[in-house]
Write a protein that holds these residues in place. Sequence first.
Motif, PDB file in Angstrom:
ATOM      1  N   ILE B  41       0.864  -1.179   0.000  1.00  0.00           N
ATOM      2  CA  ILE B  41       0.000   0.000   0.000  1.00  0.00           C
ATOM      3  C   ILE B  41       0.898   1.226   0.000  1.00  0.00           C
ATOM      4  CG2 ILE B  41      -1.797   1.266   1.243  1.00  0.00           C
ATOM      5  CD1 ILE B  41      -2.526  -1.488   2.548  1.00  0.00           C
ATOM      6  N   MET B  42       0.720   2.070  -1.023  1.00  0.00           N
ATOM      7  CA  MET B  42       1.560   3.260  -1.153  1.00  0.00           C
ATOM      8  C   MET B  42       0.703   4.507  -1.139  1.00  0.00           C
ATOM      9  SD  MET B  42       4.670   2.533  -3.742  1.00  0.00           S
ATOM     10  CE  MET B  42       5.458   4.041  -3.233  1.00  0.00           C
ATOM     11  N   GLY B  43       1.345   5.625  -1.007  1.00  0.00           N
ATOM     12  CA  GLY B  43       0.627   6.892  -1.040  1.00  0.00           C
ATOM     13  C   GLY B  43       1.389   7.936  -0.279  1.00  0.00           C
ATOM     14  N   PRO B  44       1.140   9.213  -0.564  1.00  0.00           N
ATOM     15  CA  PRO B  44       1.824  10.278   0.178  1.00  0.00           C
ATOM     16  C   PRO B  44       1.364  10.323   1.630  1.00  0.00           C
ATOM     17  CG  PRO B  44       0.152  11.187  -1.275  1.00  0.00           C
ATOM     18  CD  PRO B  44       0.209   9.723  -1.567  1.00  0.00           C
ATOM     19  N   SER B  45       2.094  11.095   2.433  1.00  0.00           N
ATOM     20  CA  SER B  45       1.710  11.252   3.841  1.00  0.00           C
ATOM     21  C   SER B  45       0.284  11.792   3.916  1.00  0.00           C
ATOM     22  CB  SER B  45       2.639  12.242   4.553  1.00  0.00           C
ATOM     23  OG  SER B  45       3.950  11.796   4.458  1.00  0.00           O
ATOM     24  N   GLY B  46      -0.496  11.246   4.834  1.00  0.00           N
ATOM     25  CA  GLY B  46      -1.856  11.726   5.022  1.00  0.00           C
ATOM     26  C   GLY B  46      -2.834  11.186   3.995  1.00  0.00           C
ATOM     27  N   HIS B 214       3.123  -8.603  -4.998  1.00  0.00           N
ATOM     28  CA  HIS B 214       2.450  -8.948  -6.261  1.00  0.00           C
ATOM     29  C   HIS B 214       1.745  -7.747  -6.830  1.00  0.00           C
ATOM     30  CE1 HIS B 214       1.904 -13.077  -4.165  1.00  0.00           C
ATOM     31  NE2 HIS B 214       2.984 -13.123  -4.943  1.00  0.00           N
ATOM     32  N   GLU B 215       1.136  -6.993  -5.919  1.00  0.00           N
ATOM     33  CA  GLU B 215       0.250  -5.912  -6.331  1.00  0.00           C
ATOM     34  C   GLU B 215       0.529  -4.690  -5.483  1.00  0.00           C
ATOM     35  OE1 GLU B 215      -4.196  -6.203  -6.969  1.00  0.00           O
ATOM     36  OE2 GLU B 215      -3.673  -8.242  -6.349  1.00  0.00           O
ATOM     37  N   THR B 216       0.300  -3.541  -6.035  1.00  0.00           N
ATOM     38  CA  THR B 216       0.430  -2.307  -5.257  1.00  0.00           C
ATOM     39  C   THR B 216      -0.876  -1.539  -5.340  1.00  0.00           C
ATOM     40  OG1 THR B 216       2.803  -2.188  -5.638  1.00  0.00           O
ATOM     41  CG2 THR B 216       1.690  -0.151  -4.987  1.00  0.00           C
ATOM     42  N   ILE B 217      -1.317  -1.036  -4.193  1.00  0.00           N
ATOM     43  CA  ILE B 217      -2.492  -0.166  -4.149  1.00  0.00           C
ATOM     44  C   ILE B 217      -1.978   1.234  -3.862  1.00  0.00           C
ATOM     45  CG2 ILE B 217      -4.447   0.483  -2.683  1.00  0.00           C
ATOM     46  CD1 ILE B 217      -5.039  -2.478  -2.408  1.00  0.00           C
ATOM     47  N   PHE B 218      -2.449   2.197  -4.620  1.00  0.00           N
ATOM     48  CA  PHE B 218      -1.989   3.573  -4.418  1.00  0.00           C
ATOM     49  C   PHE B 218      -3.150   4.412  -3.892  1.00  0.00           C
ATOM     50  CE2 PHE B 218      -0.116   7.645  -5.205  1.00  0.00           C
ATOM     51  CZ  PHE B 218       1.253   7.408  -5.076  1.00  0.00           C
TER      52      PHE B 218
END
Lengths: 399, 237
Positions: B41-46, B214-218
């Motif tokens: 699981i990726m994403g910027p802060s907040g 395997h997979e990335t969620i953004f």
Amino acid sequence: MGFVDFELFRVASRNLKGRGFRSFLTILGVVIGIAAIVALISVGEGLNQSVSQQFQSLGTETLFVLPGGGFIESAFAKLEDDDDETIEEVRGVDFAVPLYISGQQIEFKDTRYSVTIIGVKPEKIDKLSIIGMASVAEGRNLTASDTSGVVIGSNFASNIIKEDLSLRQSIEIGGKKFKVVGILDEATNNFARMFNSAIIMNSDELKSISDTEISPMRIVVNILPSAEMEEAKERISEHLEDEHGKKDFQIMDLQQISAIAGDVVGMISLVLVGIAAISLLVGGIGIMNTMLMSVMERTKEVGIMKAIGATTPKIISIFVVEAGLIGLIGGILGLILGIATASLISILAESAGLPLTAVVTPELIVGALAFSMAIGMIAGVYPAFRAASVDPVEALHYE
Amino acid sequence: MTGKPVIKVDNVSKVYDMGKVQVRALDGVSMDVHKGQFISIMGPSGSGKTTLLDVLSALLRPTHGEVFINGKPISKMDDNQLAGVRGQTIGFIFQTFNLISRMSALENVMLPLWFAEKEQSERKEIAEEILTQVGLGDRMHHRPNELSGGQRQRVAIARALAVNPDVIVADEPTGNLDTVSGDQILELIRNLNSKQGKTVLMVTHEEDVAKIAHETIFLRDGKIVKRYKNGRGGTKK
């Protein structure tokens, strides 16, 4: 999992390690409270045993007739010289012995001493030994013809004049020379103890050397084994009242006397119970306070434990057991301090002439420890619920 | 991906009421996690990635929507049942390790087994075995402050594995580690997935790290904005 989860105790004791002095201050209240309770109960138990021992050694057939309404009001009322004969006329009475007690100045080897002198009618002194009072160990007892002989108590020489005083030596009492003719056995029961450091002499002689008027301070009465105690008491009272024209005396049996002693102990107990209650309350609050601080410091730890599967009852039990252990440590220290205090009271009482051995029963030890642990656990309940209410998400993200 | 998902998130929102303003940490997120998947699981802060991880791991109840763990809705469970589900189904790995400092490595690993009400002898046996497995057989009686960062994270992984959970949840597992130990920890996590078949959910802000899944969620602003498969996911990078 068994009934007792030992892991709880392991975890709790590890949590306590390293808290050191802060924990010690916390438990001080519990220590003092438990110490007061232990001292109280062990001394009380000792007192019970010593009173029942006195009943055995003095017998239950003994009565005391005292002037006035009691110990305190005896200043104006007085018993008569022939009251003992009056009492002996009563059915069921074996014998009655008047004791004249007076403080006098004596002189021995050019030194003056203030001493207690007990005057006894010499023809009746043998009777006293029947009830465990004034038995002669060395020499002989007083006789009716003894006008210049005295008998001394077992500890008179060592306690009062602090010099050797043996048979046939002379002492000067009220300007008159007396010779020691006998030394008494040491008396062990409470009511005969006054003989231990006194001089015993012919009551007529005591009256003649005394500047003030002397009357019997008490009359020791022995009831025949076949007679009924309460009935005999009543008959004595009626007969003596007829003779005096008023009831200016009091008759006490050993139960009443020990009840008075019991009242004194009761008052001391009340004070100790008060100290104990306040200390335990303070101790409980102290434990609660230290546990609340600990919960705050360990918020994150609680969060971790909750995240990895600790249920609310588990968290509560961890903190309650920890508080219980603090209480238990306080209880152990309190027990030691309490036993020490009780021993000190025993020693002080012994030196004041009251035979008293503090008794520490296994039930008292177990009870004190269980009670102190219970106090800790009760004090730990609120902090434990606070810990259990920690939100794991907030706790974990708090740095 | 066939069969029932291990974790199912259905239209979940998480709203924090901050007095005058409401913060939507999650805003209508839906996703399924199936057995054996490795999702980063990726994403910027907040962006809500940690909140999503908290919701996925039954630490946090959503404001709206429902989370199913092994088919059971968590809104129907009380806090103790939820703790039980976490204890048995999910193993946690944190950025800051979150070990209990007074306890030795062994005791830390034994802790979740105690909560799962395993016998003392069994707790010790399992904990020793897993610590040996993560390469700390000779460090079991050391306390966290006597261990390096990488070793601490291994202890945390051992703790996560103790109850043999289906799902491993890792929040920035290499965030506090140097590159060498970070790579070793990632290798360990990857093996949990590929060799032991554990389902892994991992929050990270590093693309290199995310790629091993395997997979990335953004995520952005509480919404899933991208979901893509990594070309070489599950194999050596």
